[in-house]
Design a protein around this motif. Structure first.
Motif, short mmCIF file in Angstrom:
data_model
loop_
_atom_site.label_atom_id
_atom_site.label_comp_id
_atom_site.label_asym_id
_atom_site.label_seq_id
_atom_site.Cartn_x
_atom_site.Cartn_y
_atom_site.Cartn_z
N HIS A 1 0.85 -1.19 0.00
CA HIS A 1 0.00 0.00 0.00
C HIS A 1 0.89 1.24 0.00
N HIS A 2 0.50 2.26 -0.78
CA HIS A 2 1.29 3.48 -0.92
C HIS A 2 0.49 4.69 -0.42
N THR A 3 1.00 5.36 0.59
CA THR A 3 0.36 6.60 1.06
C THR A 3 0.51 7.70 0.03
N PHE A 4 1.68 7.76 -0.62
CA PHE A 4 1.95 8.78 -1.63
C PHE A 4 2.25 8.11 -2.97
N SER A 5 2.17 8.89 -4.04
CA SER A 5 2.43 8.38 -5.39
C SER A 5 3.74 7.61 -5.41
N PHE A 6 3.69 6.42 -6.01
CA PHE A 6 4.86 5.56 -6.03
C PHE A 6 4.66 4.50 -7.10
N ALA A 7 5.73 4.20 -7.84
CA ALA A 7 5.68 3.16 -8.90
C ALA A 7 4.51 3.45 -9.84
N LEU B 1 -1.32 4.54 11.32
CA LEU B 1 -1.67 3.39 12.14
C LEU B 1 -1.42 2.13 11.33
N THR B 2 -0.56 1.25 11.81
CA THR B 2 -0.25 0.04 11.04
C THR B 2 -1.51 -0.81 10.89
N SER B 3 -1.47 -1.69 9.92
CA SER B 3 -2.65 -2.51 9.62
C SER B 3 -2.79 -3.71 10.54
N LEU C 1 -8.81 6.72 13.51
CA LEU C 1 -8.06 5.94 12.52
C LEU C 1 -8.32 4.46 12.76
N LYS C 2 -8.63 3.76 11.66
CA LYS C 2 -8.73 2.31 11.67
C LYS C 2 -7.43 1.74 11.08
N PRO C 3 -7.21 0.42 11.21
CA PRO C 3 -5.95 -0.15 10.74
C PRO C 3 -5.62 0.26 9.30
N GLY C 4 -4.40 0.74 9.09
CA GLY C 4 -3.95 1.17 7.78
C GLY C 4 -4.22 2.62 7.46
N ASP C 5 -5.04 3.30 8.28
CA ASP C 5 -5.35 4.71 8.04
C ASP C 5 -4.18 5.60 8.45
N GLY C 6 -4.17 6.79 7.87
CA GLY C 6 -3.24 7.82 8.28
C GLY C 6 -3.99 9.12 8.45
N ALA C 7 -3.30 10.15 8.93
CA ALA C 7 -3.92 11.47 9.06
C ALA C 7 -2.87 12.56 8.95
#
Length: 252
Positions: free
Chosen positions: A24-30, A202-204, A217-223
């Motif tokens: 999973h990518h929080t920011f643009s990647f690949a 928050l890690t998944s 935040l639920k698992p995998g969410d960020g803020a």
């Protein structure tokens, strides 16, 4: 000043499953590109990677960025062109200043279990640094119901932190249910109560995390947390049934 908090839901991140790699990518990647999510200040990459047994990233090159891995579970073997060979496990943070250029590989040497880790890239003030490598271990006991300081600006580095070449801090915590921690926004390297920004991921692995005003935040969410200055306090509370493991970035 009242902090502005904007959720980055897990399911809206970039995602790819290559069989050997679930990422999973929080920011643009690949192959994932979103003009609205390309970086956040000097924070350029947060990838949450799960690599299957006997698989990994073959030898490839980097330059310019400072790149670090936060190991959540499993075993990750690191090899690089500086001669470093190391097997990283839970609690380890492996940090590379790519600088003028390095090559490395990251491989899951375990024959049974996947390795789960965060891959993080930050843009330093000087992209032509001499390549360097560092690893420190932060056991769960340091992070449980506490904010462990992991990365700090090199000019402020102490024996407990890893030094980075920009105004950037990283913390980590494992909050048991119904526990809270308070983070005091860091002073800017240039001095004064200047505007800063935070990002929390928050890690998944489970749990739920509440920030200040009730943003959950639920698992995998960020803020994204903006409109804060040094000295402001931000509260994080574990409200789920399981422990909430998260990383927090505090940057100019």
């Amino acid at each position: 000043m009242v902090a502005k908090i904007v959720l980055r839901p897990s399911e809206e991140r970039g995602y790819a499953n290559h069989g050997w790699l679930d990422t999973h990518h929080t920011f643009s990647f690949a192959d994932y590109y979103d003009i609205n999510y390309q970086s956040f200040g000097t924070l350029r990459v947060i990838n949450e990677d799960i690599v299957q047994p006997n698989e990994g990233f073959g030898t490839h090159s980097h330059r310019g960025y400072e790149i670090f891995s936060y190991i959540i579970s499993g075993e990750l073997q690191h090899k690089d062109s500086m001669g470093n060979v190391e097997i990283l496990k839970r609690g380890d943070v492996q940090f590379t200043s790519a600088g003028t250029g390095i090559s490395h590989s990251e491989y899951n040497i375990n024959k049974i279990h996947p390795v789960h880790f965060l891959q993080i890239w930050v843009s330093p003030d000087d992209k032509n640094l001499t390549p360097a490598y560092n690893t420190k271990t932060y056991p769960d006991c340091l992070k449980t119901n506490n904010l462990a300081h992991i990365i700090s600006p090199a000019s402020e580095q102490d024996s407990k932190t890893i030094g980075i070449h920009t105004d950037f801090h990283m913390f980590s915590s494992i909050l048991q249910p119904e526990n809270k921690v308070a983070h005091t926004v860091q002073k800017s390297s240039s001095g004064g109560d200047q505007a800063r920004r935070l990002y929390v991921h928050l890690t998944s692995t489970g749990g739920q995390l509440k920030i200040n005003d009730g943003t959950i935040l639920k698992p995998g969410d960020g803020a994204f947390v903006t409109e804060v200055v040094s000295g402001d306090e931000v509260i994080f509370e574990s409200i789920g049934e399981g422990a909430a493991e998260f990383v927090l970035f505090d940057l100019a």
